[in-house]
Write an enzyme that holds these catalytic residues in place. Structure first.
Site, PDB file in Angstrom:
ATOM      1  N   LYS A  64       0.764  -1.559   0.415  1.00  0.00           N
ATOM      2  CA  LYS A  64      -0.023  -0.125  -0.113  1.00  0.00           C
ATOM      3  C   LYS A  64       0.981   1.135  -0.728  1.00  0.00           C
ATOM      4  O   LYS A  64       0.355   2.171  -0.802  1.00  0.00           O
ATOM      5  CB  LYS A  64      -0.439   0.348   1.358  1.00  0.00           C
ATOM      6  N   LYS A  73      -5.319 -11.009  -6.514  1.00  0.00           N
ATOM      7  CA  LYS A  73      -6.485 -11.272  -5.308  1.00  0.00           C
ATOM      8  C   LYS A  73      -7.993 -10.449  -5.990  1.00  0.00           C
ATOM      9  O   LYS A  73      -7.803  -9.015  -6.102  1.00  0.00           O
ATOM     10  CB  LYS A  73      -6.923 -11.143  -3.921  1.00  0.00           C
ATOM     11  N   LYS A  97     -11.940  -4.676  -2.768  1.00  0.00           N
ATOM     12  CA  LYS A  97     -12.296  -3.496  -2.984  1.00  0.00           C
ATOM     13  C   LYS A  97     -11.393  -2.452  -4.190  1.00  0.00           C
ATOM     14  O   LYS A  97     -12.331  -1.910  -4.043  1.00  0.00           O
ATOM     15  CB  LYS A  97     -12.809  -3.193  -1.945  1.00  0.00           C
TER      16      LYS A  97
HETATM   17  P1  TYM Z   1     -11.041  -6.251   4.620  1.00  0.00           P
HETATM   18  O1  TYM Z   1     -11.184  -5.569   5.053  1.00  0.00           O
HETATM   19  O2  TYM Z   1      -9.925  -5.920   3.290  1.00  0.00           O
HETATM   20  O3  TYM Z   1     -10.939  -8.012   3.869  1.00  0.00           O
HETATM   21  C1  TYM Z   1     -12.101  -8.309   5.565  1.00  0.00           C
HETATM   22  C2  TYM Z   1     -12.034  -9.675   5.268  1.00  0.00           C
HETATM   23  O4  TYM Z   1     -12.477 -10.699   3.996  1.00  0.00           O
HETATM   24  C3  TYM Z   1     -10.929 -11.492   3.376  1.00  0.00           C
HETATM   25  N1  TYM Z   1     -11.104 -11.441   1.840  1.00  0.00           N
HETATM   26  C4  TYM Z   1     -10.550 -11.800   1.323  1.00  0.00           C
HETATM   27  N2  TYM Z   1     -10.927 -13.556   0.729  1.00  0.00           N
HETATM   28  C5  TYM Z   1     -10.523 -13.843  -0.045  1.00  0.00           C
HETATM   29  N3  TYM Z   1     -10.255 -13.710  -1.303  1.00  0.00           N
HETATM   30  C6  TYM Z   1      -9.977 -12.401  -1.241  1.00  0.00           C
HETATM   31  N4  TYM Z   1      -9.657 -11.648  -2.898  1.00  0.00           N
HETATM   32  C7  TYM Z   1     -10.640 -11.523  -0.265  1.00  0.00           C
HETATM   33  N5  TYM Z   1     -10.622 -10.293  -0.101  1.00  0.00           N
HETATM   34  C8  TYM Z   1     -10.756 -10.069   1.659  1.00  0.00           C
HETATM   35  C9  TYM Z   1      -9.809 -10.553   4.618  1.00  0.00           C
HETATM   36  O5  TYM Z   1      -8.947 -11.914   4.130  1.00  0.00           O
HETATM   37  C10 TYM Z   1     -10.765 -10.311   5.770  1.00  0.00           C
HETATM   38  O6  TYM Z   1     -10.530 -11.318   6.279  1.00  0.00           O
HETATM   39  N6  TYM Z   1      -7.108  -6.251   8.670  1.00  0.00           N
HETATM   40  C11 TYM Z   1      -8.363  -6.599   8.355  1.00  0.00           C
HETATM   41  C12 TYM Z   1      -9.601  -5.565   9.420  1.00  0.00           C
HETATM   42  C13 TYM Z   1      -9.165  -6.027   9.934  1.00  0.00           C
HETATM   43  C14 TYM Z   1      -9.324  -7.307  11.111  1.00  0.00           C
HETATM   44  C15 TYM Z   1      -9.498  -7.026  12.493  1.00  0.00           C
HETATM   45  C16 TYM Z   1      -9.777  -8.708  10.424  1.00  0.00           C
HETATM   46  C17 TYM Z   1      -9.131  -5.392  10.965  1.00  0.00           C
HETATM   47  N7  TYM Z   1      -8.817  -5.574  12.265  1.00  0.00           N
HETATM   48  C18 TYM Z   1      -9.124  -8.064  13.000  1.00  0.00           C
HETATM   49  C19 TYM Z   1     -10.061  -9.561  11.731  1.00  0.00           C
HETATM   50  C20 TYM Z   1      -9.184  -8.873  13.129  1.00  0.00           C
HETATM   51  C21 TYM Z   1      -8.713  -5.490   6.717  1.00  0.00           C
HETATM   52  O7  TYM Z   1      -8.423  -4.999   5.931  1.00  0.00           O
HETATM   53  O8  TYM Z   1      -9.969  -6.651   5.793  1.00  0.00           O
END
Ligand code: TYM
Length: 332
Positions: free
Chosen positions: A112, A195, A198
């Site tokens: 990023k 992957k 968003k």
């Molecule tokens: P985020 O918002 O990017 O994504 C949320 C969840 O979706 C999963 N994910 C995917 N899984 C499979 N294929 C994909 N293409 C894909 N894109 C997204 C992510 O792995 C995630 O599980 N940092 C985290 C949010 C967060 C969090 C936490 C998660 C903040 N605090 C505490 C767990 C525990 C994030 O940016 O997820």
């Protein structure tokens, strides 16, 4: 009951298929056997360029999609991260235990920050994983179900928990990441080695949970495949078709070989039509429910507030213990 924690960023108006398949589907099942906490991590979303009115709207929309996908706010604690101040407070404490080099090794930060450049990269983006560790550790979490891309952050969380416990005495459970092997990574339909995200460069490869069903079907029909013409799983040589098979299997609960058999000797057109039906049938009702919930934002806010109180109770207990252990003077 053992404890579960997970969250998502409210970084778009709609969640994408990777969030739904890689995370939400698991959450829905796991909430039956775990004491589950699910947050909409609005503070994390501030590490990307954002507009205040849009952030508020995206936060509500993300919460509505959790509920629409089957997360029950009477069973699980579903809340907004910024409603529980202990998250930011514990993040500060943990940041004093995190090595600069250790944080610099986070691959998501490296990706990023490269994208945002020297001036666009903030200290908040750098400490993002520390805030994520605080999210998880406040709740004495046993498991963290996430997609593959979050694994390194959960490993950091484990290291910080162990470091704190060793230095000051046990305050934290050491959490384990849970990653569903077959759906850990859903890929972009136009660029099936990247992957689904968003923040993808173009919209054509991203399936949005709240998209119009016609638009969803169209994107699937236009998904990149290959010239072989046979519906067969081969991640190496057929990334496009393999990704579509994974989505198909995840949403129907069927095994990939059974789907390959069904489409043996038929072209990609048939297969894509079949998949479009599967996706539209799955996303359609979720979309309807989410839009219904968004029709009554006051009720949604009320549910989120009640859940935040429940979360705060648990979080305050951990934070109080941590403050004591590190030697902060007790407030009287
Ligand atoms: P985020 O918002 O990017 O994504 C949320 C969840 O979706 C999963 N994910 C995917 N899984 C499979 N294929 C994909 N293409 C894909 N894109 C997204 C992510 O792995 C995630 O599980 N940092 C985290 C949010 C967060 C969090 C936490 C998660 C903040 N605090 C505490 C767990 C525990 C994030 O940016 O997820």
């Amino acid at each position: 009951k053992p404890r579960l924690y997970s969250g998502m960023q409210p970084s778009a108006d709609s969640l994408q298929a990777g969030n739904y398949i890689g995370a939400l589907l698991q959450w829905r099942d796991l909430q039956e056997t775990y004491d589950a906490f699910f947050s909409v991590v609005d503070l994390h979303a501030m590490t990307q360029p954002n507009n205040p009115a849009e952030l508020r709207e995206k936060t509500r929309r993300t919460a509505a999609q959790y509920i629409a996908a089957g997360i029950e706010p009477s069973k699980s604690t579903l809340y907004v991260q910024s409603h529980v101040p202990a998250h930011a407070e514990l993040a500060w404490i943990l940041s004093t235990l995190t090595g600069f080099g250790e944080a610099s090794r986070m691959t998501q930060f490296k990706d990023k920050s490269q994208r945002y450049g020297q001036d666009g990269t903030t200290v908040g983006l750098f400490t993002y994983p520390v805030l994520m560790a605080a999210d998880i550790l406040l709740y004495q979490t046993d498991i963290v179900p996430v997609g593959e891309d979050q694994k390194q952050h959960v490993e950091l969380t484990r290291d910080l928990a162990e470091r704190f416990n060793a230095r000051y005495g046990k305050a934290f459970e050491v959490p384990v990441p849970v990653i569903q092997k077959d759906t850990a990574r859903i890929y972009d339909l136009q660029n099936p080695t990247a992957k689904m995200s968003k923040s993808a460069a173009t919209d054509a490869g991203v399936l949005w949970l709240l998209d119009d069903p016609k638009a969803t079907a169209k994107k699937i029909m236009r998904a990149v495949t290959d010239s072989e013409g046979s519906v067969r799983y081969d991640r190496e040589n057929k990334p496009g078709v393999s990704n579509l098979l994974v989505i198909y299997a995840a949403l129907t609960g069927r095994q990939i070989p059974a789907i390959e058999d069904e489409y043996a000797g038929r072209g990609y057109g048939d297969f894509k039509k079949g998949l479009a039906d599967v996706v539209v049938n799955e996303f359609g009702p979720v979309r309807e429910r989410a839009l219904d919930l968004l029709d009554d934002p006051a009720e949604l806010d009320r549910v989120l507030a009640a859940n935040a109180r429940r979360a705060a109770e648990v979080a305050e207990r951990t934070l109080g213990d941590v403050y004591d252990k590190v030697g902060l003077l007790r407030r009287v």
